[in-house]
Design an enzyme around this catalytic site. Structure first.
Site, PDB file in Angstrom:
ATOM      1  CG  HIS A 297      47.146   4.704  29.313  1.00 10.14           C
ATOM      2  ND1 HIS A 297      46.760   5.036  30.597  1.00 10.14           N
ATOM      3  CD2 HIS A 297      47.232   5.871  28.626  1.00 10.14           C
ATOM      4  CE1 HIS A 297      46.600   6.343  30.686  1.00 10.14           C
ATOM      5  NE2 HIS A 297      46.884   6.873  29.505  1.00 10.14           N
ATOM      6  CD  GLU A 324      49.493   7.542  26.459  1.00 11.95           C
ATOM      7  OE1 GLU A 324      49.149   8.739  26.476  1.00 11.95           O
ATOM      8  OE2 GLU A 324      49.844   6.910  27.478  1.00 11.95           O
ATOM      9  CG  ASP A 326      51.030  11.215  28.811  1.00 11.53           C
ATOM     10  OD1 ASP A 326      50.033  11.543  28.171  1.00 11.53           O
ATOM     11  OD2 ASP A 326      51.082  10.213  29.552  1.00 11.53           O
ATOM     12  CG  HIS A 339      49.227  11.842  32.637  1.00  9.21           C
ATOM     13  ND1 HIS A 339      48.417  12.461  33.570  1.00  9.21           N
ATOM     14  CD2 HIS A 339      48.453  11.648  31.525  1.00  9.21           C
ATOM     15  CE1 HIS A 339      47.219  12.646  33.064  1.00  9.21           C
ATOM     16  NE2 HIS A 339      47.208  12.158  31.831  1.00  9.21           N
TER      17      HIS A 339
END
Length: 537
Positions: A297, A324, A326, A339
């Site tokens: 993450h 992962e 953003d 993020h």
């Protein structure tokens, strides 16, 4: 040196297959000591198209006599003999194998077909697990001659031929079926293979009948790409005598230049950064990578600043299945990796990320708030991630936008264009809220979608939304998940992510309940428990 390729008649029905195997055995038994190399077609012990489940039993029943005929031919003729067949390489494990018998009858080496067709593992019941990880092309050396291999479907992969060329084969053995391929295509493929590997090509295949213009074409090609002999549709032995088997084709090093080996002429101008991502760092794509998985993450955000190149690099270097991150759109329309909507928490800047241009964002420090050692670290653009780590992990891409604004379809198109530019279409999926899934379905339907749980995950409607927007995956938020929801998603072929778990025992529990991928900030600790083999990757 006398080269022999045996063309086996193709049995159109399983009932004709025993006669085809017997034909090949007779041909092997009639080989004489004038031959130096004997090559057979692919799947010699099960040459027909069998109903699923019948190919392997047939192969098992017709292997022993065929193998003995090949071994005996090697000894009798004092010739290198290549038998391509469905071979048992371990207890109950069978592979599409080309086995080299040395002139004394011993096994000099094996080649397992690298590029198997989609149906091959099920239709032929052969193992393909070895092909799912890095393996250099095989070279088997006998009496100073270096043999390389290209089996049937392998012939279409020009990048594989280039890798084989690097290993300097003298002879490339092409054991094949290619029953539906036109003569001119087979000639083109094998001339190109010889030309690019700078090696003799000896191809053995199956004849489809004298009236056919497909299949067959057992042939010998020299390193210049010149066809020396071609069987066409004729079955039996194709014999061709060549001079120095180590001969290499020399050409001018450009107009007016000196002479240079052909493979070297090609190699010296190679620009690998302009080719498809390849090599040992490339991982299986999203459809083929097995589950369960651990997704790092925001990268390995426990040891490096989240959503940065060091965090992603650390996770990938440690074998992460997925990472992962953003994406926000900068003021000048560039997808950048962060993020929060605001800059304050992770940088020395302030304000909304969407109000800054990429140039303005690049002036900020995104490392020192995490640790002084990362001072001066710059924000990463989406393109930098794709360029630095193409196909090295599956990317779980979370597209962020203001809750009050509809996502810009042109922005989604730019993201999709970048993914295609860096050849990552099979290694990504897009996660987001319902309006993003709907927009993707309309503008970029081929991009895999992952339905996010939304601003109120307690509504427990993520599965129904995933079905509505034809998502390949969905992402639950802890603790708003239960076995019934997971089972319903799986009934519709939808894989289930969990956001998040940093405790190995808890993560293992979620996976036991049916979760397919667990997102974790503590990637290494969780991965060592879920994937204990991780240290050996």
């Amino acid at each position: 040196m006398r080269l022999c390729a045996i063309q086996q008649p193709y049995p159109y029905t399983p009932e004709e297959a025993p006669a085809a195997v017997e034909f090949l055995i007779r041909e092997l038994n009639s080989c004489d000591p004038s031959l130096d190399l004997i090559v057979t077609p692919e799947y010699s012990n099960c040459p027909s198209s069998f109903p699923v489940g019948e190919s392997l039993p047939f192969a098992i029943a017709h292997t022993a006599e065929l193998v003995e005929a090949a071994r005996a031919a090697a000894v009798r003729c004092h010739a290198v003999t290549a038998l391509s067949y469905c071979a048992e390489i371990g207890a109950g494990v069978y592979r599409n194998t080309t086995r080299i018998f040395a002139p004394d009858g011993t096994v000099a080496g094996d080649y397992y077909k690298q590029q198997l067709t989609v149906r091959e593992p099920t239709a032929r019941q052969v193992d393909n697990s070895y092909a799912l990880d890095f393996r250099p092309p095989a070279i088997v050396e006998v009496n100073g001659i270096r043999f390389g291999f290209v089996t049937c479907y392998d012939a279409y992969f020009t990048e594989y031929a280039q890798h084989l060329a690097y290993l300097k084969p003298d002879v490339v053995l092409v054991c094949s079926h290619q029953r539906g391929e036109r003569f001119e295509v087979l000639e083109m493929l094998n001339r190109s293979l010889a030309f690019h590997t700078n090696a003799f090509v000896v191809r053995a295949s199956v004849g489809m009948g004298m009236e056919k213009q497909t299949g067959g074409c057992s042939m010998v090609v020299d390193p210049s790409g010149r066809i020396l002999a071609n069987a066409g549709s004729c079955n039996g032995k194709l014999i061709c005598e060549v001079g120095d088997i180590h001969w290499k084709y020399l050409r001018s090093d450009g107009f007016g230049g000196g002479m240079i080996a052909n493979d070297r002429f090609i190699e010296q101008g190679r620009t690998p950064w302009s080719y498809r991502p390849a090599g040992s760092s490339v991982r299986l794509d999203d459809r083929r990578m097995p589950y369960p998985r651990i997704c790092a993450h925001r990268g390995f955000s426990q040891i490096a600043p989240e959503n940065t190149l060091p965090a992603f690099g650390a996770a990938i270097a440690l074998g992460a299945d997925e990472i992962e991150f953003d994406l926000w759109q900068s003021r000048d329309g560039v997808p950048v990796v962060m993020h929060d909507p605001t800059l304050d928490r992770v940088s020395n800047g302030s304000g909304l990320i969407t109000e800054k241009t990429l140039s303005e964002l690049k002036k900020l420090d995104f490392g020192s708030r995490f640790a002084p050692a990362f001072a001066g670290l710059k924000i990463a653009s989406f393109e930098e991630i794709l360029k630095r780590f193409p196909r090295q992990a599956v990317f779980n891409i979370h597209i962020k936008s203001s809750g009050s604004d509809r996502i810009d379809p042109d922005y989604l198109r730019r993201i999709a264009e970048l993914i295609r530019k860096y050849d990552c279409s099979d290694h990504v999926y897009i996660c987001g809220r319902a309006d993003i899934m709907e927009a993707l379905l309309q503008t970029e339907p081929e991009l895999p979608r992952c339905m996010g749980a939304g601003p109120d995950p307690s509504k427990l409607d993520v599965v129904e939304k995933a079905i509505r927007y034809r998502c390949r995956k969905l992402q639950f938020m802890k603790p708003y998940v239960n076995r019934a929801l997971i089972d319903r998603a799986h009934e519709h072929g939808i894989r289930c992510n969990l956001f998040w778990s940093d405790d190995p025992e808890e993560a293992a529990g979620f996976l036991a309940d049916g979760i397919d991928t667990v997102l974790s900030n503590h990637y290494w600790q969780v991965a060592q428990v879920i994937h204990p083999e991780i240290c050996c990757r």
